[in-house]
Design an enzyme around this catalytic site. Structure first.
Site, PDB file in Angstrom:
ATOM      1  N   GLU A   1       0.844  -1.208   0.000  1.00  0.00           N
ATOM      2  CA  GLU A   1       0.000   0.000   0.000  1.00  0.00           C
ATOM      3  C   GLU A   1       0.873   1.249   0.000  1.00  0.00           C
ATOM      4  OE1 GLU A   1      -3.965  -0.689   2.552  1.00  0.00           O
ATOM      5  OE2 GLU A   1      -2.165  -1.249   3.618  1.00  0.00           O
ATOM      6  N   GLU A   2       1.930   1.214   0.814  1.00  0.00           N
ATOM      7  CA  GLU A   2       2.800   2.380   0.904  1.00  0.00           C
ATOM      8  C   GLU A   2       3.434   2.667  -0.453  1.00  0.00           C
ATOM      9  OE1 GLU A   2       5.781   2.086   3.952  1.00  0.00           O
ATOM     10  OE2 GLU A   2       6.287   4.207   3.803  1.00  0.00           O
TER      11      GLU A   2
END
Ligand SMILES: *[C@@H]1O[C@H](CO)[C@@H](O)[C@H](O)[C@H]1NC(C)=O
Ligand SMILES: *[C@@H]1O[C@H](CO)[C@@H](O)[C@H](O)[C@H]1NC(C)=O
Ligand SMILES: *[C@@H]1O[C@H](CO)[C@@H](O)[C@H](O)[C@H]1NC(C)=O
Ligand SMILES: *[C@@H]1O[C@H](CO)[C@@H](O)[C@H](O)[C@H]1NC(C)=O
Length: 362
Positions: free
Chosen positions: A173-174
């Site tokens: 996600e990052e």
């Protein structure tokens, strides 16, 4: 006849006219007053707001976004209207004092209350996403990481906003968020061609994310999403322990082990080509090994003098030692047995606290 004349004179035809005129004049006054009020004080544009807390390993930033309440052309044009840097270190540094993590957010959240019109508070979502600092704390001490998250949750719920959650986001996600950020800033997302790759150097982890020109051979390294009507299939990897603070510890630990073997001085002197001549910083051995990124080693002295001597080529050689390229189970790897397709195209770069920059591949 008299009676007829009476009737004619009293014929009330003029009364509706009078009423009509009165209503017309009053309406005219109301309209004129309204117009002058509106002209002096233009109708406020209707905006909606959102708050995002980016809880990094070294610090937390609070971002406030605004977008038109009536979406223009069906595309929400989001603008960042305010940034507040939370004083002190990242939330993971409150491992021994979890209550402090929630309290640390107070100043910035009070600022957010002032920046966002009060009538929008209750519908303004607030999210907190924590990254590698909290991933490491969770590996080291899961209870402490839960207490820190509970503390920020408790704190965020005391404000009049719509609390949406506080959690540790995954490395994928990052990576995806970094890629979306750099391409949003460069306005690449509405056109089908020419997206940038993203390199995101944080304090505790580093992410690389780009559209690959070949198949992604490892399932952990792909992420798919739809944005502005386009489908994206990205390669991404987050290297835990390869943010700049953790990578320095990795590099120092290797130097320390050899310095310790070579010298019997106390404090142990660790000579470092990557720091400038005259740099002399006292560190504890514990401060280097206080991370799950390394196994503790048995070193007699608790104190080291970290001394710089500024030599570019020796620095490059010493940095190479923290990357292990000896094995690869795929067609290509970056390092530490992580699959990586050939890098392709231009990249945007974010260096911890700095803004995103666009760089050429070479
Ligand atoms: C919306 O569309 C109109 C006409 O196509 C255009 O002039 C305007 O700039 C667009 N607004 C945004 C925010 O894209
Ligand atoms: C660095 O500082 C320590 C402690 O102040 C001192 O003992 C040491 O001699 C210094 N080393 C250098 C190279 O200046
Ligand atoms: C560390 O080394 C010392 C001697 O150098 C030894 O006495 C001690 O048991 C060692 N500790 C561990 C945890 O290995
Ligand atoms: C590199 O990784 C391999 C296993 O993948 C390991 O056996 C080797 O010791 C590592 N080399 C260094 C220098 O850490």
């Amino acid at each position: 006849m008299d009676e007829q004349e009476e009737v004619k004179v009293k014929n009330p035809w003029h009364r509706p006219v009078l009423i009509f005129l009165t209503v017309f004049i009053i309406l005219g006054i109301v309209i004129m007053v309204s117009i002058s009020v509106v002209q002096n004080k233009p109708l406020p544009k209707k905006y909606k707001y959102g708050i995002v807390l980016d809880a990094g390993s070294s610090h937390t930033s609070v971002f406030i976004y605004e977008w038109p309440a009536e979406k223009e052309n069906n595309t929400g044009m989001v603008r960042q209207i305010h940034t507040c840097n939370v004083k002190g270190k990242g939330i993971s540094s409150y491992n021994a004092n979890p209550d402090g993590a929630g309290k640390s957010l107070q100043e910035c959240m009070v600022e957010a209350k002032q920046k966002i019109p009060a009538y929008r508070h209750s519908e303004t979502p607030v999210y907190l996403g924590a990254t590698a600092g909290m991933r490491l704390l969770k590996m080291e001490d899961e209870t402490a990481s839960e207490k820190v998250l509970a503390s920020v949750e408790h704190s965020l719920k005391t404000y009049p906003f719509s609390y949406q959650g506080a959690r540790i986001i995954s490395g994928q996600e990052e990576g995806a968020f970094g890629w979306i950020t750099v391409n949003y800033l460069n306005q690449n997302l509405n056109k089908p061609t020419g997206t940038l790759g993203a390199l995101d150097l944080g304090g505790a982890s580093t992410q690389i994310t780009f559209i690959p020109q070949q198949e992604i051979e490892s399932g952990d390294n792909s992420i798919d999403f739809r944005l502005y009507g386009n489908d994206y299939h990205l390669y991404t990897h987050s290297f835990l322990c390869y943010g700049k603070d953790q990578a320095l510890k990795l590099s120092l630990s290797k130097k320390l082990v050899s310095a310790h073997a070579a010298s019997k001085t106390d404090p142990i002197e660790v000579r470092d080509p990557c720091f400038h001549p005259g740099y002399n910083f006292t560190r504890t051995v514990q401060s280097i090994f206080d991370t799950p990124c390394m196994k503790a080693v048995n070193i007699s002295s608790g104190i080291i003098s970290h001394v710089g001597f500024g030599d570019w080529s020796q620095c490059q050689q010493s940095i190479r030692k923290v990357f292990n390229t000896s094995r690869c189970a795929y067609s290509k790897c970056s390092f530490n047995e992580v699959f990586q397709p050939s890098v392709y195209g231009k990249f945007g770069v974010s260096l911890d606290k700095f803004e995103w920059l666009v760089a050429n591949q070479n």
